[in-house]
Design an enzyme around this catalytic site. Structure first.
Site, PDB file in Angstrom:
ATOM      1  N   ASN A   1       0.845  -1.188   0.000  1.00 15.91           N
ATOM      2  CA  ASN A   1       0.000   0.000   0.000  1.00 15.91           C
ATOM      3  C   ASN A   1       0.883   1.242   0.000  1.00 15.91           C
ATOM      4  O   ASN A   1       2.005   1.225   0.520  1.00 15.91           O
ATOM      5  CB  ASN A   1      -0.900   0.013   1.244  1.00 15.91           C
TER       6      ASN A   1
ATOM      7  N   HIS B   1       0.825   5.124   1.396  1.00 15.68           N
ATOM      8  CA  HIS B   1       0.079   5.914   2.375  1.00 15.68           C
ATOM      9  C   HIS B   1       0.651   7.332   2.415  1.00 15.68           C
ATOM     10  O   HIS B   1       1.885   7.491   2.443  1.00 15.68           O
ATOM     11  CB  HIS B   1       0.154   5.256   3.757  1.00 15.68           C
TER      12      HIS B   1
ATOM     13  N   SER C   1       4.639   6.842   2.439  1.00 13.92           N
ATOM     14  CA  SER C   1       5.240   5.557   2.824  1.00 13.92           C
ATOM     15  C   SER C   1       4.662   4.429   1.986  1.00 13.92           C
ATOM     16  O   SER C   1       3.441   4.390   1.758  1.00 13.92           O
ATOM     17  CB  SER C   1       4.924   5.232   4.297  1.00 13.92           C
TER      18      SER C   1
ATOM     19  N   ASP D   1      -2.737   0.440   8.170  1.00 17.85           N
ATOM     20  CA  ASP D   1      -1.539   1.274   7.963  1.00 17.85           C
ATOM     21  C   ASP D   1      -0.462   0.978   8.989  1.00 17.85           C
ATOM     22  O   ASP D   1       0.403   1.816   9.259  1.00 17.85           O
ATOM     23  CB  ASP D   1      -1.915   2.765   8.014  1.00 17.85           C
TER      24      ASP D   1
HETATM   25  N1  LIG Z   1      -6.520  -4.296   6.783  1.00 16.70           N
HETATM   26  C1  LIG Z   1      -6.021  -3.246   6.087  1.00 16.70           C
HETATM   27  N2  LIG Z   1      -6.778  -2.654   5.149  1.00 16.70           N
HETATM   28  C2  LIG Z   1      -6.274  -1.589   4.456  1.00 16.70           C
HETATM   29  C3  LIG Z   1      -4.991  -1.078   4.737  1.00 16.70           C
HETATM   30  C4  LIG Z   1      -4.210  -1.747   5.728  1.00 16.70           C
HETATM   31  O1  LIG Z   1      -3.027  -1.379   5.985  1.00 16.70           O
HETATM   32  N3  LIG Z   1      -4.751  -2.828   6.374  1.00 16.70           N
HETATM   33  N4  LIG Z   1      -4.539   0.075   4.083  1.00 16.70           N
HETATM   34  C5  LIG Z   1      -5.627   0.899   3.543  1.00 16.70           C
HETATM   35  C6  LIG Z   1      -5.286   2.149   2.796  1.00 16.70           C
HETATM   36  N5  LIG Z   1      -5.662   3.315   3.635  1.00 16.70           N
HETATM   37  C7  LIG Z   1      -4.651   4.216   3.878  1.00 16.70           C
HETATM   38  O2  LIG Z   1      -3.532   4.116   3.320  1.00 16.70           O
HETATM   39  C8  LIG Z   1      -6.971   3.503   4.153  1.00 16.70           C
HETATM   40  C9  LIG Z   1      -8.070   3.278   3.325  1.00 16.70           C
HETATM   41  C10 LIG Z   1      -9.362   3.454   3.826  1.00 16.70           C
HETATM   42  C11 LIG Z   1      -9.582   3.850   5.137  1.00 16.70           C
HETATM   43  C12 LIG Z   1     -10.984   3.995   5.649  1.00 16.70           C
HETATM   44  O3  LIG Z   1     -11.217   4.516   6.744  1.00 16.70           O
HETATM   45  N6  LIG Z   1     -11.958   3.529   4.841  1.00 16.70           N
HETATM   46  C13 LIG Z   1     -13.399   3.561   5.216  1.00 16.70           C
HETATM   47  C14 LIG Z   1     -14.176   4.223   4.097  1.00 16.70           C
HETATM   48  C15 LIG Z   1     -13.580   5.579   3.781  1.00 16.70           C
HETATM   49  C16 LIG Z   1     -14.161   6.121   2.466  1.00 16.70           C
HETATM   50  O4  LIG Z   1     -14.912   5.399   1.783  1.00 16.70           O
HETATM   51  O5  LIG Z   1     -13.811   7.288   2.144  1.00 16.70           O
HETATM   52  C17 LIG Z   1     -13.931   2.137   5.398  1.00 16.70           C
HETATM   53  O6  LIG Z   1     -13.343   1.183   4.799  1.00 16.70           O
HETATM   54  O7  LIG Z   1     -14.936   2.023   6.077  1.00 16.70           O
HETATM   55  C18 LIG Z   1      -8.489   4.075   5.979  1.00 16.70           C
HETATM   56  C19 LIG Z   1      -7.180   3.919   5.482  1.00 16.70           C
HETATM   57  C20 LIG Z   1      -6.512   0.046   2.663  1.00 16.70           C
HETATM   58  N7  LIG Z   1      -7.040  -1.009   3.485  1.00 16.70           N
HETATM   59  N1  LIG Z   2      -5.314   6.034   3.275  1.00 16.67           N
HETATM   60  C1  LIG Z   2      -5.250   5.758   1.876  1.00 16.67           C
HETATM   61  C2  LIG Z   2      -4.923   7.021   1.124  1.00 16.67           C
HETATM   62  O1  LIG Z   2      -5.271   8.119   1.531  1.00 16.67           O
HETATM   63  N2  LIG Z   2      -4.239   6.814  -0.013  1.00 16.67           N
HETATM   64  C3  LIG Z   2      -3.898   7.951  -0.834  1.00 16.67           C
HETATM   65  O2  LIG Z   2      -4.897   8.127  -1.834  1.00 16.67           O
HETATM   66  C4  LIG Z   2      -4.287   8.828  -2.932  1.00 16.67           C
HETATM   67  C5  LIG Z   2      -4.729   8.139  -4.195  1.00 16.67           C
HETATM   68  O3  LIG Z   2      -4.375   8.939  -5.283  1.00 16.67           O
HETATM   69  P1  LIG Z   2      -4.442   8.307  -6.770  1.00 16.67           P
HETATM   70  O4  LIG Z   2      -5.791   7.647  -6.905  1.00 16.67           O
HETATM   71  O5  LIG Z   2      -4.264   9.504  -7.660  1.00 16.67           O
HETATM   72  O6  LIG Z   2      -3.313   7.328  -6.871  1.00 16.67           O
HETATM   73  C6  LIG Z   2      -2.756   8.726  -2.733  1.00 16.67           C
HETATM   74  O7  LIG Z   2      -2.244   9.975  -2.336  1.00 16.67           O
HETATM   75  C7  LIG Z   2      -2.612   7.716  -1.617  1.00 16.67           C
HETATM   76  O8  LIG Z   2      -1.486   7.964  -0.784  1.00 16.67           O
END
Ligand SMILES: Nc1nc2c(c(=O)[nH]1)N[C@@H](CN(C=O)c1ccc(C(=O)N[C@@H](CCC(=O)O)C(=O)O)cc1)CN2
Ligand SMILES: NCC(=O)N[C@@H]1O[C@H](COP(=O)([O-])[O-])[C@@H](O)[C@H]1O
Length: 255
Positions: free
Chosen positions: A128, A130, A157, A166
């Site tokens: 992923n 982040h 990251s 994360d």
């Molecule tokens: N089990 C894991 N799942 C995910 C990870 C992880 O490390 N372990 N990384 C995320 C990516 N991410 C940040 O980098 C992230 C994505 C989504 C959310 C979140 O709160 N999602 C909500 C909905 C939010 C929305 O629809 O706008 C949800 O799923 O209810 C937090 C962090 C990907 N998954």
């Molecule tokens: N927590 C998850 C999160 O915020 N991820 C972030 O979503 C953007 C996606 O952009 P993109 O669709 O243009 O690649 C990226 O900046 C990524 O780091």
């Protein structure tokens, strides 16, 4: 698909050895600029021999699906809203992914928290990107939170995905210095430019077998990485970006 169907799934814990190109499936939810960076790296043979074989989005009108289609990559819309539960959705997502027999799953702006069952299915071969210097600012709205805290530096990251949101082992970071006139929007732009730099590098290292997931953490060439992985300092990242920009300008000037 109901929960019962999902639970009747059997986990085939056999990861096929890459026969030809190493197969990558990318999960997205939005614009797909990181996906585009990976597509561009692949077209310049800078993705460790990897081939993106499918792009899957939980949002049907994600612009990233258009990017995939235009690159001749299978683009799959799998809306999470059409499923009764997170578990049911993840079960369907596993089935779609498994059809492509990937060596690596890349989350590129995929905005769904994945269930433990899903994570365990692909543990060790799922990355992923982040938008923060983990372990700082896990979760959402990272740029605004960094600004509110008066953070002196920020960045992005690449990490292995684990059940802890994360919280997986960090493999590579790029840092930038926050300036007094930065806003959440300017930080997002600066961070994203660095994401497009480091994500293809991390994917290349994984597919070349240099980057590994282990119980102790992420390893590079067999050596355990520190908590924040390898870090491109703000100076290194800026220089890399300039060089990358120069390279792009050279290519454009050559037509
Ligand atoms: N089990 C894991 N799942 C995910 C990870 C992880 O490390 N372990 N990384 C995320 C990516 N991410 C940040 O980098 C992230 C994505 C989504 C959310 C979140 O709160 N999602 C909500 C909905 C939010 C929305 O629809 O706008 C949800 O799923 O209810 C937090 C962090 C990907 N998954
Ligand atoms: N927590 C998850 C999160 O915020 N991820 C972030 O979503 C953007 C996606 O952009 P993109 O669709 O243009 O690649 C990226 O900046 C990524 O780091």
């Amino acid at each position: 698909m109901t929960n019962t169907d999902y639970q009747s799934d059997t986990i085939k814990d056999v990861t096929p050895e890459p026969l030809g190109a190493r197969r990558i499936v990318v999960l997205i939810s939005g614009s797909g600029s990181n996906l585009q960076a990976l597509i561009d790296a692949q077209s310049h043979d800078r993705l460790g021999g990897g081939e993106i074989v499918a792009v899957i989005s939980n949002i049907a009108d994600a612009y990233g699906l258009k990017r995939a289609h235009e690159a001749g990559i299978e683009a799959v819309a799998l809306p999470h809203r059409e499923y009764d539960s997170r578990e049911a959705y993840d079960g369907a997502l596993i089935k779609v992914i498994e059809r492509h027999e990937p060596d690596l799953i890349v989350l590129a702006g995929f905005m769904r928290i994945l269930t433990p069952r899903f994570v365990q299915r692909f543990l060790g071969r799922m990355l992923n990107i982040h938008p923060s210097l983990l372990p700082a600012y896990q979760g959402l709205n990272t740029h605004a939170r960094a600004l509110t805290d008066g953070a002196a530096s920020h960045g992005c990251s690449v990490h292995f995905v684990t059940e802890e949101l994360d919280g997986g082992p960090v493999v590579l970071q790029a840092e930038l210095l926050v300036t007094s006139d930065d806003t959440a929007e300017t930080l997002q732009e600066k961070v994203r430019a660095r994401e497009h730099l480091i994500y293809p590098i991390a994917v290349q290292w994984f597919l070349e077998g240099r980057l590994q997931f282990s119980a102790e953490g992420a390893k590079m060439d067999g050596h355990l990485l520190p908590e924040h992985g390898m870090r491109l300092s703000h100076a290194d990242a800026a220089e890399e970006l300039d060089e990358d920009l120069d390279e792009k300008l050279d290519e454009e000037s050559q037509g």
